[in-house]
Design an enzyme around this catalytic site. Structure first.
Site, PDB file in Angstrom:
ATOM      1  N   CYS A   1       6.103   9.536   0.339  1.00 48.66           N
ATOM      2  CA  CYS A   1       4.770   9.026   0.680  1.00 48.66           C
ATOM      3  C   CYS A   1       3.663   9.888   0.072  1.00 48.66           C
ATOM      4  O   CYS A   1       2.533   9.915   0.574  1.00 48.66           O
ATOM      5  CB  CYS A   1       4.603   8.901   2.183  1.00 48.66           C
ATOM      6  SG  CYS A   1       5.851   7.828   2.932  1.00 48.66           S
TER       7      CYS A   1
ATOM      8  N   GLN B   1       2.318   5.224  -1.266  1.00 48.28           N
ATOM      9  CA  GLN B   1       2.909   5.937  -2.385  1.00 48.28           C
ATOM     10  C   GLN B   1       4.399   5.625  -2.487  1.00 48.28           C
ATOM     11  O   GLN B   1       4.843   4.558  -2.051  1.00 48.28           O
ATOM     12  CB  GLN B   1       2.668   7.435  -2.182  1.00 48.28           C
ATOM     13  CG  GLN B   1       1.207   7.830  -2.140  1.00 48.28           C
ATOM     14  CD  GLN B   1       0.719   8.355  -3.481  1.00 48.28           C
ATOM     15  OE1 GLN B   1       1.470   8.465  -4.445  1.00 48.28           O
ATOM     16  NE2 GLN B   1      -0.560   8.691  -3.547  1.00 48.28           N
TER      17      GLN B   1
ATOM     18  N   GLY C   1       0.821  -1.198   0.000  1.00 43.08           N
ATOM     19  CA  GLY C   1       0.000   0.000   0.000  1.00 43.08           C
ATOM     20  C   GLY C   1       0.857   1.250   0.000  1.00 43.08           C
ATOM     21  O   GLY C   1       2.062   1.213   0.221  1.00 43.08           O
TER      22      GLY C   1
ATOM     23  N   GLY D   1       4.634   0.569   4.861  1.00 45.94           N
ATOM     24  CA  GLY D   1       3.974   0.135   3.637  1.00 45.94           C
ATOM     25  C   GLY D   1       3.746  -1.356   3.737  1.00 45.94           C
ATOM     26  O   GLY D   1       4.707  -2.125   3.819  1.00 45.94           O
TER      27      GLY D   1
ATOM     28  N   SER E   1      10.285   0.859   7.585  1.00 43.31           N
ATOM     29  CA  SER E   1      11.689   1.257   7.457  1.00 43.31           C
ATOM     30  C   SER E   1      11.995   2.361   8.458  1.00 43.31           C
ATOM     31  O   SER E   1      11.191   3.270   8.668  1.00 43.31           O
ATOM     32  CB  SER E   1      11.994   1.733   6.032  1.00 43.31           C
ATOM     33  OG  SER E   1      11.169   2.829   5.673  1.00 43.31           O
TER      34      SER E   1
ATOM     35  N   GLY F   1       6.496  -3.953   5.137  1.00 39.96           N
ATOM     36  CA  GLY F   1       6.633  -3.607   6.547  1.00 39.96           C
ATOM     37  C   GLY F   1       6.987  -2.174   6.842  1.00 39.96           C
ATOM     38  O   GLY F   1       6.302  -1.250   6.414  1.00 39.96           O
TER      39      GLY F   1
ATOM     40  N   THR G   1       8.423   5.772  -1.827  1.00 39.31           N
ATOM     41  CA  THR G   1       9.393   6.017  -0.772  1.00 39.31           C
ATOM     42  C   THR G   1      10.769   5.596  -1.276  1.00 39.31           C
ATOM     43  O   THR G   1      10.918   5.098  -2.400  1.00 39.31           O
ATOM     44  CB  THR G   1       9.041   5.286   0.536  1.00 39.31           C
ATOM     45  OG1 THR G   1       9.854   5.814   1.605  1.00 39.31           O
ATOM     46  CG2 THR G   1       9.268   3.786   0.429  1.00 39.31           C
ATOM     47  N   TYR G   2      11.775   5.805  -0.445  1.00 38.23           N
ATOM     48  CA  TYR G   2      13.157   5.480  -0.813  1.00 38.23           C
ATOM     49  C   TYR G   2      13.724   4.515   0.210  1.00 38.23           C
ATOM     50  O   TYR G   2      13.491   4.643   1.419  1.00 38.23           O
ATOM     51  CB  TYR G   2      14.003   6.756  -0.849  1.00 38.23           C
ATOM     52  CG  TYR G   2      15.494   6.481  -0.969  1.00 38.23           C
ATOM     53  CD1 TYR G   2      16.051   6.034  -2.164  1.00 38.23           C
ATOM     54  CD2 TYR G   2      16.337   6.668   0.114  1.00 38.23           C
ATOM     55  CE1 TYR G   2      17.411   5.779  -2.272  1.00 38.23           C
ATOM     56  CE2 TYR G   2      17.707   6.415   0.012  1.00 38.23           C
ATOM     57  CZ  TYR G   2      18.239   5.965  -1.177  1.00 38.23           C
ATOM     58  OH  TYR G   2      19.575   5.711  -1.286  1.00 38.23           O
ATOM     59  N   HIS G   3      14.474   3.521  -0.283  1.00 39.76           N
ATOM     60  CA  HIS G   3      15.260   2.639   0.576  1.00 39.76           C
ATOM     61  C   HIS G   3      16.718   2.740   0.146  1.00 39.76           C
ATOM     62  O   HIS G   3      17.014   2.846  -1.056  1.00 39.76           O
ATOM     63  CB  HIS G   3      14.802   1.190   0.456  1.00 39.76           C
ATOM     64  CG  HIS G   3      13.393   0.948   0.894  1.00 39.76           C
ATOM     65  ND1 HIS G   3      12.921   1.350   2.130  1.00 39.76           N
ATOM     66  CD2 HIS G   3      12.358   0.338   0.268  1.00 39.76           C
ATOM     67  CE1 HIS G   3      11.645   0.996   2.230  1.00 39.76           C
ATOM     68  NE2 HIS G   3      11.286   0.399   1.122  1.00 39.76           N
TER      69      HIS G   3
END
EC number: 2.3.1.181
Length: 222
Positions: A186, A69, A67, A157, A170, A168, A71-73
């Site tokens: 997001c 929008q 779910g 998310g 972050s 999960g 994001t960044y990892h």
């Protein structure tokens, strides 16, 4: 509850592994928590809009079935993937999200940082002027700038399939935050993103990952 520190893993491969685990598990399969650090990647949730990716540059943008929008990892961020059977645990999605956020709040509290929830915006936020203040957020946030004075330190998310969770949460530990300026995190334009290092809290990835894993396990152990 099995806590699995997986170290540095490609994002797409990890999602495939989570999906395979979830599809193959039975009512007797023990729950697991995976702790991962990803190479730089933007991930676009099911509600994601292309216009929220302002300038990806050389960072890949990966569509995903969680779910939310975009994001960044990236390196220096702890990503926790709880693989939980909600039906067996006897809770619903709203309670699951609350417990995810509670685990992050406990990790921050142990380091003197006060995290906050914002209604309608999953994740954990801190006061930029004083992240160590115990004062609660009071009153409605201004409509023209709902995150005024706040920075996001943890993002959520999730995906739930047949009452079983994957994806999960972050938590930003000590990372290059500049990629967040290339997106509307997001889906919120101008939302500030922070990590523990920016807040002046020294921490290393392995220690924070272990702490978050333990806190999540305590939230989801019957």
């Amino acid at each position: 509850m099995l806590i699995k520190p997986l170290g540095r893993r490609p994002y797409a491969d990890t999602v495939d592994a989570m999906r395979a685990f979830t599809e193959a598990r039975t009512p007797d399969t023990p729950d697991e928590i995976w702790l991962v650090e990803h190479d730089p990647v933007f991930t676009q949730g099911l509600s994601g809009k292309p216009e929220h990716v302002l300038d990806a540059g050389g960072i890949p943008v990966v569509p995903t079935n969680r779910g939310g929008q975009v994001t960044y990892h990236g390196p220096g961020q702890v990503v926790a993937y709880p693989l939980i059977d909600l039906k067996r645990l006897g809770i619903y999605v709203k309670e699951y999200v609350y417990r995810l956020e509670s685990a992050v709040l406990k990790v921050l509290e142990a380091r003197g940082v006060t995290g906050h929830r914002v209604a309608g915006a999953p994740g954990i936020y801190v006061r930029l002027d004083d992240p160590f203040s115990h004062a609660m957020l009071t009153g409605p946030m201004p409509a023209d700038d709902p995150f005024r004075g706040l920075g996001k330190v943890a993002a959520l998310g999730i995906k739930v399939s047949n009452h079983r969770t994957y994806h999960g949460v972050s938590l930003n530990v000590a990372m290059d935050l500049s990629p967040f300026t290339r997106i509307n995190p997001c889906g919120y334009a101008g939302l500030a993103t922070v990590d523990l290092a920016t807040l002046g809290v020294p921490a290393d990835w392995a220690t924070v990952a272990a702490q978050l894993g333990d806190r999540l396990a305590s939230q989801f152990t019957p």
